[in-house]
Design an enzyme around this catalytic site. Structure first.
Site, PDB file in Angstrom:
ATOM      1  N   LYS A   1      50.264  -0.094  21.146  1.00 40.44           N
ATOM      2  CA  LYS A   1      48.908  -0.502  20.751  1.00 40.44           C
ATOM      3  C   LYS A   1      48.310  -1.541  21.705  1.00 40.44           C
ATOM      4  O   LYS A   1      47.786  -2.573  21.271  1.00 40.44           O
ATOM      5  CB  LYS A   1      48.902  -1.047  19.318  1.00 40.44           C
ATOM      6  CG  LYS A   1      49.343  -0.043  18.270  1.00 40.44           C
ATOM      7  CD  LYS A   1      49.306  -0.670  16.888  1.00 40.44           C
ATOM      8  CE  LYS A   1      49.886   0.254  15.836  1.00 40.44           C
ATOM      9  NZ  LYS A   1      49.968  -0.378  14.509  1.00 40.44           N
TER      10      LYS A   1
ATOM     11  N   LYS B   1      45.748   3.934   6.511  1.00 43.41           N
ATOM     12  CA  LYS B   1      45.821   4.156   7.952  1.00 43.41           C
ATOM     13  C   LYS B   1      45.725   2.819   8.674  1.00 43.41           C
ATOM     14  O   LYS B   1      45.111   1.873   8.204  1.00 43.41           O
ATOM     15  CB  LYS B   1      44.689   5.081   8.411  1.00 43.41           C
ATOM     16  CG  LYS B   1      44.698   6.452   7.742  1.00 43.41           C
ATOM     17  CD  LYS B   1      45.895   7.289   8.177  1.00 43.41           C
ATOM     18  CE  LYS B   1      45.804   8.721   7.655  1.00 43.41           C
ATOM     19  NZ  LYS B   1      46.057   8.837   6.203  1.00 43.41           N
ATOM     20  N   ASP B   2      46.316   2.779   9.852  1.00 44.42           N
ATOM     21  CA  ASP B   2      46.400   1.550  10.620  1.00 44.42           C
ATOM     22  C   ASP B   2      45.020   1.033  11.014  1.00 44.42           C
ATOM     23  O   ASP B   2      44.120   1.797  11.345  1.00 44.42           O
ATOM     24  CB  ASP B   2      47.236   1.795  11.884  1.00 44.42           C
ATOM     25  CG  ASP B   2      47.790   0.514  12.451  1.00 44.42           C
ATOM     26  OD1 ASP B   2      47.007  -0.279  12.984  1.00 44.42           O
ATOM     27  OD2 ASP B   2      49.012   0.306  12.350  1.00 44.42           O
ATOM     28  N   ARG B   3      44.891  -0.276  10.982  1.00 50.01           N
ATOM     29  CA  ARG B   3      43.637  -0.895  11.401  1.00 50.01           C
ATOM     30  C   ARG B   3      43.476  -0.879  12.919  1.00 50.01           C
ATOM     31  O   ARG B   3      42.386  -0.615  13.434  1.00 50.01           O
ATOM     32  CB  ARG B   3      43.609  -2.344  10.889  1.00 50.01           C
ATOM     33  CG  ARG B   3      42.388  -3.130  11.336  1.00 50.01           C
ATOM     34  CD  ARG B   3      42.464  -4.555  10.818  1.00 50.01           C
ATOM     35  NE  ARG B   3      41.298  -5.320  11.201  1.00 50.01           N
ATOM     36  CZ  ARG B   3      41.108  -6.603  10.897  1.00 50.01           C
ATOM     37  NH1 ARG B   3      42.039  -7.245  10.203  1.00 50.01           N
ATOM     38  NH2 ARG B   3      40.021  -7.238  11.267  1.00 50.01           N
TER      39      ARG B   3
END
Length: 347
Positions: A22, A91-93
């Site tokens: 990320k 869901k991922d930020r």
């Protein structure tokens, strides 16, 4: 220092490489797959949406916002109650994610186009339709991932051999460390809460007090801590199965602890009870609950796993996971990951 173990043994004994995860939201892409009763949800642009029912379903692309925040904002924009908005999973930020939401809007068909346009000012609306049911957790088929790892350090040959084993055998299906809070804080709270609090039915009785500035009732926080305790015990049992090599057995499952502990019998049940007995404080969380014991697969196996090198130290992976399986858990079995999103924009 946390009293709780938060890093569990990998399938290969040692991770084969290091990598940065990320570095940007575009390096972590998620596309939710959901089978709706309307096969071809409307491309956006018409005056109406396909399908019929009291719930308007919209598929959004979001970046930098978590699922629950988007759900609250959708409720506000639609003039709905927060629990009238449904979704299938968190869901991922720190990612680019495409996800479905349902909004309870009986009789609001004529205003759908206007609402969709307003939503589109905040998040791109990819498609929309109407159906008769609210979206529930875990109802989706799964998630497609496209993840780019940067700063990869390790032997390319060993990495590709490990990826091939992953495609064939899978990885231990651990719950990720984020579930346990910073330094295991959710586990500390789990062992100090009143276990009987879990016996209250959600939404029953009068409204409970204790809402903080950030929202969230006392009951919902108890559920969070209880879930963390359950997940940690599962990880402990799975770790024991990884160490003895039995986690790869066909159809092998582990316990989601509940009333009576585990439903397993024989050697499996004995092992599970022995592992849990090593953490008596955590076992005590379940002493007076009426939560039904459940089972969870020990192995996580990605579907359609592919990879390609974008540069000598940059690896792109694509795969599909079913609900309840976590991409970071899978990658963490092979790579020592440094999550570059941690500490950014924390509120």
């Amino acid at each position: 220092m946390s009293q709780w173990r938060l890093d569990w043994p990998t399938s290969g004994g040692a991770r084969v490489a290091r990598a940065l995860l990320k570095c940007s939201p575009e390096d972590f892409r998620v596309d939710e797959e959901l089978q709706l009763p309307v096969p071809d949800a409307n491309p956006i642009g018409g005056d109406s949406v396909a399908g019929a029912g009291e719930h308007l379903c919209v598929k959004l692309q979001k970046t930098g916002d978590n699922t629950e925040y988007v759900a609250r904002e959708l409720a506000r924009m639609a003039g709905s109650r927060h629990f009238d908005v449904g979704f299938c999973g968190l869901k991922d930020r720190h990612a680019v994610t495409c996800q479905w939401f349902s909004l309870y809007r009986p009789g609001g068909e004529l205003q759908d186009a206007e609402l969709i346009h307003a939503i589109g000012q905040r998040w791109p609306v990819l498609s929309a339709c109407r159906q008769s049911r609210k979206l529930r957790r875990g109802e989706h088929s799964g998630n497609h991932f496209a993840i780019t790892l940067r700063g990869v350090q390790g032997s390319r040959i060993e990495i590709e051999q490990a990826l091939a084993r992953l495609a064939e055998f899978g990885a231990p299906n651990y719950f990720g460390p984020q579930r346990f809070g910073q330094g295991g804080a959710n586990l500390d709270r789990a062992v100090s809460m009143d276990p009987s609090a879990m016996n209250r039915q959600p939404g029953s009785g009068r409204k409970r007090r204790g809402r903080g500035k950030r929202g969230g009732s006392e009951d919902s926080k108890n559920v969070l801590y209880f879930s963390a305790a359950r997940s940690w015990l599962f990880n402990e049992v799975l770790a024991a199965r990884v160490m003895d090599g039995s986690w790869r057995h066909e159809g092998a499952t582990g316990p989601l602890w509940g009333d009576g502990g585990t439903t397993a019998t024989g050697e499996t049940g004995s092992l599970e009870r022995e592992v849990v007995a090593r953490a008596p404080e955590m076992a005590a969380v379940f002493s007076s609950t009426r939560m039904k014991p459940e089972r969870r697969p020990l192995a996580l196996k990605p579907q359609k796993l592919t990879w390609r090198w974008l540069a000598d130290d940059c690896l792109e992976l694509a795969f599909f996971l079913t609900p309840g399986q976590y991409a970071t858990t899978m990658l963490g079995d092979l790579f020592e990951l440094e999550d570059m999103s941690l500490g950014r924009h924390n509120e």
